[in-house]
Design a protein around this motif. Sequence first.
Motif, PDB file in Angstrom:
ATOM      1  N   LEU A  46     -46.406   4.513 -40.881  1.00 41.31           N
ATOM      2  CA  LEU A  46     -45.860   4.650 -39.536  1.00 41.31           C
ATOM      3  C   LEU A  46     -44.662   5.602 -39.515  1.00 41.31           C
ATOM      4  CD1 LEU A  46     -46.187   0.985 -38.295  1.00 41.31           C
ATOM      5  CD2 LEU A  46     -47.569   2.958 -37.658  1.00 41.31           C
ATOM      6  N   ARG A  47     -43.886   5.636 -40.596  1.00 38.58           N
ATOM      7  CA  ARG A  47     -42.795   6.620 -40.664  1.00 38.58           C
ATOM      8  C   ARG A  47     -43.354   8.035 -40.712  1.00 38.58           C
ATOM      9  NH1 ARG A  47     -40.188   2.604 -43.806  1.00 38.58           N
ATOM     10  NH2 ARG A  47     -40.950   3.486 -45.767  1.00 38.58           N
TER      11      ARG A  47
ATOM     12  N   LEU B 238     -38.218   3.073 -34.398  1.00 37.17           N
ATOM     13  CA  LEU B 238     -37.793   4.197 -35.229  1.00 37.17           C
ATOM     14  C   LEU B 238     -37.106   5.284 -34.402  1.00 37.17           C
ATOM     15  CD1 LEU B 238     -40.858   4.655 -37.623  1.00 37.17           C
ATOM     16  CD2 LEU B 238     -38.601   3.774 -38.235  1.00 37.17           C
ATOM     17  N   GLY B 239     -37.343   5.260 -33.072  1.00 36.08           N
ATOM     18  CA  GLY B 239     -36.689   6.237 -32.219  1.00 36.08           C
ATOM     19  C   GLY B 239     -37.619   7.022 -31.314  1.00 36.08           C
ATOM     20  N   LEU B 240     -38.912   6.689 -31.323  1.00 36.22           N
ATOM     21  CA  LEU B 240     -39.856   7.412 -30.476  1.00 36.22           C
ATOM     22  C   LEU B 240     -39.693   6.978 -29.016  1.00 36.22           C
ATOM     23  CD1 LEU B 240     -42.239   9.452 -30.609  1.00 36.22           C
ATOM     24  CD2 LEU B 240     -43.768   7.475 -30.663  1.00 36.22           C
ATOM     25  N   ASP B 241     -39.615   7.953 -28.123  1.00 31.81           N
ATOM     26  CA  ASP B 241     -39.511   7.678 -26.685  1.00 31.81           C
ATOM     27  C   ASP B 241     -40.737   6.881 -26.230  1.00 31.81           C
ATOM     28  OD1 ASP B 241     -39.555   7.795 -23.877  1.00 31.81           O
ATOM     29  OD2 ASP B 241     -38.522   9.724 -23.845  1.00 31.81           O
ATOM     30  N   LYS B 242     -40.512   5.778 -25.552  1.00 35.00           N
ATOM     31  CA  LYS B 242     -41.635   4.924 -25.138  1.00 35.00           C
ATOM     32  C   LYS B 242     -42.578   5.632 -24.174  1.00 35.00           C
ATOM     33  CE  LYS B 242     -38.979   2.551 -21.505  1.00 35.00           C
ATOM     34  NZ  LYS B 242     -38.453   1.230 -21.066  1.00 35.00           N
TER      35      LYS B 242
ATOM     36  N   ALA C  11     -46.878   0.046 -31.824  1.00 39.97           N
ATOM     37  CA  ALA C  11     -46.144   0.818 -30.815  1.00 39.97           C
ATOM     38  C   ALA C  11     -44.657   0.480 -30.853  1.00 39.97           C
ATOM     39  CB  ALA C  11     -46.722   0.558 -29.434  1.00 39.97           C
ATOM     40  N   GLN C  12     -44.344  -0.812 -30.944  1.00 39.44           N
ATOM     41  CA  GLN C  12     -42.941  -1.233 -30.952  1.00 39.44           C
ATOM     42  C   GLN C  12     -42.225  -0.765 -32.217  1.00 39.44           C
ATOM     43  OE1 GLN C  12     -41.182  -2.551 -28.439  1.00 39.44           O
ATOM     44  NE2 GLN C  12     -43.076  -2.284 -27.257  1.00 39.44           N
TER      45      GLN C  12
ATOM     46  N   TYR D  89     -43.838  13.109 -37.814  1.00 38.42           N
ATOM     47  CA  TYR D  89     -44.667  14.180 -37.271  1.00 38.42           C
ATOM     48  C   TYR D  89     -44.453  14.329 -35.765  1.00 38.42           C
ATOM     49  CZ  TYR D  89     -48.625  17.340 -36.849  1.00 38.42           C
ATOM     50  OH  TYR D  89     -49.409  18.446 -36.619  1.00 38.42           O
ATOM     51  N   LEU D  90     -44.398  13.208 -35.066  1.00 39.97           N
ATOM     52  CA  LEU D  90     -44.168  13.248 -33.621  1.00 39.97           C
ATOM     53  C   LEU D  90     -42.776  13.776 -33.292  1.00 39.97           C
ATOM     54  CD1 LEU D  90     -45.871   9.881 -32.685  1.00 39.97           C
ATOM     55  CD2 LEU D  90     -46.597  12.130 -31.881  1.00 39.97           C
TER      56      LEU D  90
END
Length: 348
Positions: free
Chosen positions: A255-256, A303-307, A297-298, A261-262
């Motif tokens: 997941l990291r 980790l800091g990804l915009d929801k 998703a959570q 990558y995102l």
Amino acid sequence: MVSSGFGQNLVHNGGFEDFVSCPVKMSNLNKDAEYWSAPTMGTTDYFNECSRTKLGVPINFKGKQEPYEGAGYAGLYLYAPQDYREYIQVPLKETLEKGSRYRLTLFLSLSEKSDGAVMDMGAVFSEKPLSAHTKRELSQRELLAVTTRTTPIKQFPVSGYYQDKQNWMELSFDMVAKGFEKNLILGNFKSNAGTNYLSVKKTSKREEGYSYYYLDDISLTYLGPEYKTNEVYVLDHVNFNFDRFDLQPKAEQSLRDVYEYLKQNPDLKVFISGHTDDLGSDEYNNVLSRERASTVAQYLIGLGLDKNRITSKGFGDSKPLDTTLTDEARRKNRRVEFVMTKFEDENP
């Protein structure tokens, strides 16, 4: 295989600190520097502050230069008369993962006694160490003739000539591994005619000059997998235990990778889908699969990804990967998948 994770240098002795013997004679890289060798008949040098000869640091037979870090560095000709070349090679700590991205970085400085500077520095990766019977440039044709697999020559991006004799210049590029790379070779793979050369000393027009460089702090670091848009990926190590939707420890590295990558591709969004095996009622499996997708998703949001860049959905047992109803098949089906897509322009 699980790669070594972000940040670890996959180059052995990348700072040239470890040596077999303190340098005494020139053309000594093969003998003195731990792990490093010359892949051709070119005679690459190794310098260390322990030396009391012309291979010392900071004063040596090519001028004066403090290390970028530590106490040692290598030195080699990137340009010399009659296409003479020197190279440097090292085994990597692990074979690179096919489809994963890596960043190669090094620091170099032009020696004070050089006649000119170049802007041509390249890298090649090979399956086995190279041993080429030549003192000239390792051209693409020459590389095709060796008995081991090699990657095409990749040049470091340039903004000008590498002509700084006082400071260290940083070179870097990112690459996607083919999956066989176990050794790294560095140098100028072009002939004199093909090299961009800038004379910094007065020489006659017929006389070819020399470009001698110090190299230090060479690193290769893992950046994560290379993901394609609109392609379905099963998350590695995110096979849930029966009737559970908590993440197992190995899943977190996967997941990291996705998160990194995102983060580096802000024009992408991700769709997460959760799945179950065939045991249990449809209603129960639908809830469980939603929980599995939501857990992933959570974690990414944590980790800091915009929801706003992530959506998730559960599909129960409606999309099995394996329909054989064995324990192994059910384990495979308890999974989470993801697809990355580009944001659609809402104002075309």
